[in-house]
Design a protein around this motif. Structure first.
Motif, PDB file in Angstrom:
ATOM      1  N   ILE A 184      32.119  -6.636  30.736  1.00 32.18           N
ATOM      2  CA  ILE A 184      31.456  -6.138  29.528  1.00 32.18           C
ATOM      3  C   ILE A 184      29.944  -6.064  29.732  1.00 32.18           C
ATOM      4  O   ILE A 184      29.276  -5.160  29.209  1.00 32.18           O
ATOM      5  CB  ILE A 184      31.814  -7.030  28.317  1.00 32.18           C
ATOM      6  CG1 ILE A 184      33.308  -6.866  27.984  1.00 32.18           C
ATOM      7  CG2 ILE A 184      30.968  -6.675  27.095  1.00 32.18           C
ATOM      8  CD1 ILE A 184      33.856  -7.951  27.092  1.00 32.18           C
ATOM      9  N   ARG A 185      29.404  -6.998  30.511  1.00 25.89           N
ATOM     10  CA  ARG A 185      27.974  -6.948  30.815  1.00 25.89           C
ATOM     11  C   ARG A 185      27.628  -5.640  31.526  1.00 25.89           C
ATOM     12  O   ARG A 185      26.553  -5.075  31.316  1.00 25.89           O
ATOM     13  CB  ARG A 185      27.592  -8.139  31.696  1.00 25.89           C
ATOM     14  CG  ARG A 185      27.501  -9.449  30.969  1.00 25.89           C
ATOM     15  CD  ARG A 185      26.204  -9.569  30.187  1.00 25.89           C
ATOM     16  NE  ARG A 185      25.085  -9.699  31.074  1.00 25.89           N
ATOM     17  CZ  ARG A 185      24.656 -10.854  31.558  1.00 25.89           C
ATOM     18  NH1 ARG A 185      25.237 -11.978  31.221  1.00 25.89           N
ATOM     19  NH2 ARG A 185      23.614 -10.896  32.351  1.00 25.89           N
ATOM     20  N   LYS A 186      28.541  -5.169  32.361  1.00 25.46           N
ATOM     21  CA  LYS A 186      28.313  -3.924  33.088  1.00 25.46           C
ATOM     22  C   LYS A 186      28.432  -2.720  32.173  1.00 25.46           C
ATOM     23  O   LYS A 186      27.755  -1.704  32.375  1.00 25.46           O
ATOM     24  CB  LYS A 186      29.308  -3.794  34.238  1.00 25.46           C
ATOM     25  CG  LYS A 186      29.204  -4.887  35.282  1.00 25.46           C
ATOM     26  CD  LYS A 186      30.321  -4.751  36.315  1.00 25.46           C
ATOM     27  CE  LYS A 186      30.298  -5.872  37.335  1.00 25.46           C
ATOM     28  NZ  LYS A 186      31.439  -5.774  38.278  1.00 25.46           N
ATOM     29  N   ASP A 187      29.310  -2.814  31.182  1.00 26.69           N
ATOM     30  CA  ASP A 187      29.565  -1.698  30.269  1.00 26.69           C
ATOM     31  C   ASP A 187      29.843  -2.243  28.872  1.00 26.69           C
ATOM     32  O   ASP A 187      30.992  -2.514  28.517  1.00 26.69           O
ATOM     33  CB  ASP A 187      30.769  -0.878  30.759  1.00 26.69           C
ATOM     34  CG  ASP A 187      31.109   0.272  29.814  1.00 26.69           C
ATOM     35  OD1 ASP A 187      30.272   0.600  28.947  1.00 26.69           O
ATOM     36  OD2 ASP A 187      32.216   0.833  29.937  1.00 26.69           O
ATOM     37  N   PRO A 188      28.798  -2.440  28.057  1.00 26.51           N
ATOM     38  CA  PRO A 188      28.970  -3.023  26.721  1.00 26.51           C
ATOM     39  C   PRO A 188      29.954  -2.258  25.829  1.00 26.51           C
ATOM     40  O   PRO A 188      30.575  -2.854  24.938  1.00 26.51           O
ATOM     41  CB  PRO A 188      27.548  -2.964  26.131  1.00 26.51           C
ATOM     42  CG  PRO A 188      26.659  -2.998  27.322  1.00 26.51           C
ATOM     43  CD  PRO A 188      27.376  -2.208  28.379  1.00 26.51           C
ATOM     44  N   GLU A 189      30.118  -0.956  26.087  1.00 28.26           N
ATOM     45  CA  GLU A 189      31.053  -0.177  25.285  1.00 28.26           C
ATOM     46  C   GLU A 189      32.508  -0.571  25.549  1.00 28.26           C
ATOM     47  O   GLU A 189      33.411  -0.185  24.804  1.00 28.26           O
ATOM     48  CB  GLU A 189      30.871   1.319  25.579  1.00 28.26           C
ATOM     49  CG  GLU A 189      29.513   1.871  25.193  1.00 28.26           C
ATOM     50  CD  GLU A 189      29.241   1.755  23.698  1.00 28.26           C
ATOM     51  OE1 GLU A 189      30.200   1.971  22.918  1.00 28.26           O
ATOM     52  OE2 GLU A 189      28.111   1.439  23.326  1.00 28.26           O
ATOM     53  N   SER A 190      32.750  -1.343  26.604  1.00 28.31           N
ATOM     54  CA  SER A 190      34.116  -1.729  26.972  1.00 28.31           C
ATOM     55  C   SER A 190      34.556  -3.030  26.297  1.00 28.31           C
ATOM     56  O   SER A 190      35.625  -3.555  26.619  1.00 28.31           O
ATOM     57  CB  SER A 190      34.231  -1.880  28.487  1.00 28.31           C
ATOM     58  OG  SER A 190      33.451  -2.983  28.939  1.00 28.31           O
ATOM     59  N   LEU A 191      33.763  -3.553  25.379  1.00 33.25           N
ATOM     60  CA  LEU A 191      34.060  -4.840  24.741  1.00 33.25           C
ATOM     61  C   LEU A 191      35.480  -4.913  24.203  1.00 33.25           C
ATOM     62  O   LEU A 191      36.264  -5.805  24.556  1.00 33.25           O
ATOM     63  CB  LEU A 191      33.058  -5.123  23.619  1.00 33.25           C
ATOM     64  CG  LEU A 191      33.378  -6.327  22.724  1.00 33.25           C
ATOM     65  CD1 LEU A 191      33.324  -7.627  23.531  1.00 33.25           C
ATOM     66  CD2 LEU A 191      32.424  -6.399  21.543  1.00 33.25           C
ATOM     67  N   ASN A 192      35.840  -3.987  23.329  1.00 34.42           N
ATOM     68  CA  ASN A 192      37.164  -4.045  22.699  1.00 34.42           C
ATOM     69  C   ASN A 192      38.281  -3.942  23.736  1.00 34.42           C
ATOM     70  O   ASN A 192      39.317  -4.609  23.608  1.00 34.42           O
ATOM     71  CB  ASN A 192      37.308  -2.943  21.646  1.00 34.42           C
ATOM     72  CG  ASN A 192      36.475  -3.211  20.413  1.00 34.42           C
ATOM     73  OD1 ASN A 192      36.200  -4.361  20.072  1.00 34.42           O
ATOM     74  ND2 ASN A 192      36.059  -2.157  19.739  1.00 34.42           N
TER      75      ASN A 192
END
Length: 218
Positions: A184-192
């Motif tokens: 998620i740190r690499k891609d915050p949009e991937s949280l869910n």
């Protein structure tokens, strides 16, 4: 009883304002120290780095903390408190084991996303500082105990048949949560996406045999 003298009222107000400002300054120092330690680690960080980040003078630092080790202890305590406060469920959430598990995993992932580097620094410092070691035990142990308790509850309710030792399953979820936070740190949009995936891994490990459709309904 007579009225409080105006002079005393003014002194009381001034005292309250001073206390509020002092609290804000201390909080600012702790927040700045958290950022500095996360970037530089304990050994390389200096009090000058912390005061510069907090935009206060070095003498101001010594009003609240005697040493770098003392402010580090305060930083670790704040993280420990965040971990302890991570779970407060409202009904009907508390009645649904799938939603409870997801909420737990998401809460820990959120904290880890913000604190991956700091967690590593605390772990290293714990090897040489007994007080930090005690805090580290809580920081690491709380998620594990929370997950273990949830495994026990769903097992006892007849909703799961764990495929591995339950304590080991809880330890495995530590790794899953850290990995999810890293992604998620690499891609915050991937949280869910990663919260859902971590939750599904959890239920797969414990042999949950009820529907997980509620995860896709969110």
């Amino acid at each position: 009883m007579g009225q409080q003298p105006i002079r005393d009222l003014e002194w009381t107000r001034a005292r309250d304002v001073r206390r509020e400002l002092e609290s804000e300054t201390k909080d600012a120092l702790i927040a700045a120290a958290r950022s500095v330690f996360s970037v530089k680690g304990f050994d390389s960080a200096t009090i000058g780095d912390i005061t510069s980040a907090a935009q206060v003078s070095r003498p101001t630092f010594y009003v609240y903390f005697a040493t770098k080790a003392e402010v580090f202890l305060a930083v670790a305590t704040v993280l420990k408190d965040e971990i302890l406060e991570a779970h407060h469920y409202q009904k009907p959430l508390a009645d649904d084991p799938v939603l409870v598990a997801r909420a737990s995993i998401e809460a820990f992932i959120d904290i880890y996303v913000d604190s991956l580097e700091l967690l590593a620094v605390i772990e290293k410092r714990a090897a040489t500082d007994v007080q930090v070691a005690e805090l580290h035990a809580v920081i690491v142990g709380r998620p594990r105990r929370r997950i273990l308790r949830q495994i026990t509850e769903v097992r006892d309710a007849g909703l799961a048949a764990p495929l591995v030792d339950e304590e080991y399953a809880a330890r495995l979820m530590d790794t899953v949560i850290v990995d999810a936070a890293t992604q998620i740190r690499k891609d915050p949009e991937s949280l869910n996406f990663y919260v859902e995936q971590a939750t599904r891994v959890y239920f797969a490990i414990i042999g949950f045999h009820r529907s997980l459709d509620v995860l896709t309904d969110r």
